[in-house]
Design an enzyme around this catalytic site. Structure first.
Site, short mmCIF file in Angstrom:
data_model
loop_
_atom_site.label_atom_id
_atom_site.label_comp_id
_atom_site.label_asym_id
_atom_site.label_seq_id
_atom_site.Cartn_x
_atom_site.Cartn_y
_atom_site.Cartn_z
CG LEU A 78 -7.87 -8.46 -16.95
CD1 LEU A 78 -7.87 -8.18 -15.62
CD2 LEU A 78 -8.75 -9.99 -16.68
CE1 TYR A 119 -5.39 -7.16 -2.08
CE2 TYR A 119 -4.94 -8.51 -3.67
CZ TYR A 119 -4.63 -7.86 -3.45
OH TYR A 119 -3.87 -9.58 -2.47
CE1 TYR A 170 -9.67 2.38 -9.74
CE2 TYR A 170 -10.49 3.70 -8.25
CZ TYR A 170 -9.66 3.39 -8.35
OH TYR A 170 -8.85 1.97 -7.48
CB THR A 212 -11.20 1.65 -4.65
OG1 THR A 212 -10.70 2.91 -4.31
CG2 THR A 212 -12.41 1.57 -5.52
CG ASP A 213 -9.81 4.90 -0.96
OD1 ASP A 213 -9.37 4.25 -2.24
OD2 ASP A 213 -9.15 5.79 -0.64
CD GLN A 270 1.72 1.08 -7.61
OE1 GLN A 270 2.33 1.68 -7.09
NE2 GLN A 270 0.65 1.49 -7.48
CD1 TRP A 310 -6.48 7.25 -1.32
CD2 TRP A 310 -4.27 8.58 0.24
NE1 TRP A 310 -6.60 8.58 -1.10
CE2 TRP A 310 -5.60 9.37 -0.26
CE3 TRP A 310 -3.36 9.16 0.74
CZ2 TRP A 310 -5.85 10.57 0.42
CZ3 TRP A 310 -3.72 10.66 1.22
CH2 TRP A 310 -4.84 11.50 0.83
#
Length: 323
Positions: A48, A110, A136, A112-113, A23, A161
């Site tokens: 990967l 990128y 994760y 993540t929180d 996405q 999110w």
């Protein structure tokens, strides 16, 4: 061709987008289409989890900019597949960073929180101590560390999110469940900032093009970390309520929503209660601010009302009929 056109062509950067079918990858392709020569790579063109495949691809393309939107994002499944999660989320970014350093390329990655444990009462800053609660989050944090230790010219953007008009995400899960049930229970004690893939891609494009044009001063000479989310915050329940407030626009009947605590919805992976990230450093360094999460949601709903949304709904109906 004029001299000016020839010069523009010569200086168009080579851009490698990894995770191009996801996405965020799809939106990055859209946002960067006119900035340079794009090579889009998805899991069919590079694995990967195989370091040699990554090296071969990067050395073949010789990119000036690497946009890494690829990740292992199955948060719950990662608890039972930690080796694969670490291969994709930690080792692969480290290899990309080393290859970027070798080429003097700019790497955008990128994170993540979920690198935080959620115990802080206010928004998390880049300087706050990390303490992931799940595999994760730990694998993504290891990826950050690998990039940092590489010394590459890299920007790491932590976000939260993520959803959009493509792919598997909370928005489509809610719309699907609303077609199947009249009542949905949604967690109300986890808060964060729903962030669209389109808003992330636009902000990334603004920053990269600004760096290339010299608008933000000197380009990074070593890795740096920023938080990048839509502004504002809500709970998963609040996000669901906002989705269904717009449900009629998507020909979906809004179900009854029942708030539940995290304890009432056990999952293999623990989630942080507070995932809200401060974007102050991003705004100070690049003067970039993503839209309010509600505004970004309106844009996605508008997209889904158009031809793209019709294609998605038809594909969803076919998939359900074949089950």
């Amino acid at each position: 061709m004029s001299e000016k056109q020839a010069a523009t062509q010569v200086h168009r950067p080579r851009i490698l987008i990894l995770g191009s079918a996801g996405q965020l990858g799809l939106e990055l392709q859209r946002s960067f289409a006119d900035l340079g020569e794009i090579t889009a790579a998805d899991r069919s063109s590079v694995n990967l989890a195989q370091p040699d495949e990554i090296r071969v691809l990067v050395r073949e393309i010789q990119p000036d900019i690497i946009l890494n939107a690829a990740a292992y994002t199955a948060v719950d499944r990662a608890e039972s597949e930690p080796e694969l999660a670490y291969s994709i989320n930690a080792e692969a970014p480290g290899i990309l960073a080393l290859e970027a350093r070798r080429l003097d390329a700019l790497l955008i990655h990128y994170s993540t929180d979920y690198v935080f444990d959620g115990t802080k009462p206010g928004p998390w800053t880049e300087d706050d101590p990390t303490h992931p609660l799940n595999v994760y989050g730990a694998s993504k944090l290891a990826g950050e560390a690998a990039i940092h230790s590489s010394g590459a010219r890299a920007l790491v953007f932590r976000t939260s999110w993520v959803y959009g008009a493509h792919g598997k995400n909370f928005l489509f899960t809610m719309l699907r469940l609303a077609r199947e049930r009249e009542r949905l229970s949604v967690v109300d004690d986890q808060i964060g900032a729903p962030t669209t893939s389109r808003a992330l891609a636009r902000a990334t494009r603004e920053i990269v093009s600004g760096l290339l044009a010299g608008r933000f001063g000197s380009a990074p000479t070593s890795p740096d970390l920023f938080h990048m989310t839509c502004s504002g915050s809500t709970s998963w329940l609040g996000f669901a309520q906002a989705i269904f407030a717009r449900a009629a626009l998507l020909d979906v009947k809004a179900p009854e929503l029942v708030p539940i605590a995290t304890a009432g919805y056990p999952t293999p992976a623990a989630r942080p209660r507070n995932s809200v990230l401060s974007n102050a450093k991003l705004q100070e360094r690049f003067a970039v601010q993503l839209p309010a999460w509600e505004t970004a949601l309106d844009e996605v709903v508008q997209i889904l009302q158009g031809p793209v949304g019709g294609d998605i709904r038809r594909a969803s109906s076919r998939a359900k009929a074949s089950e």
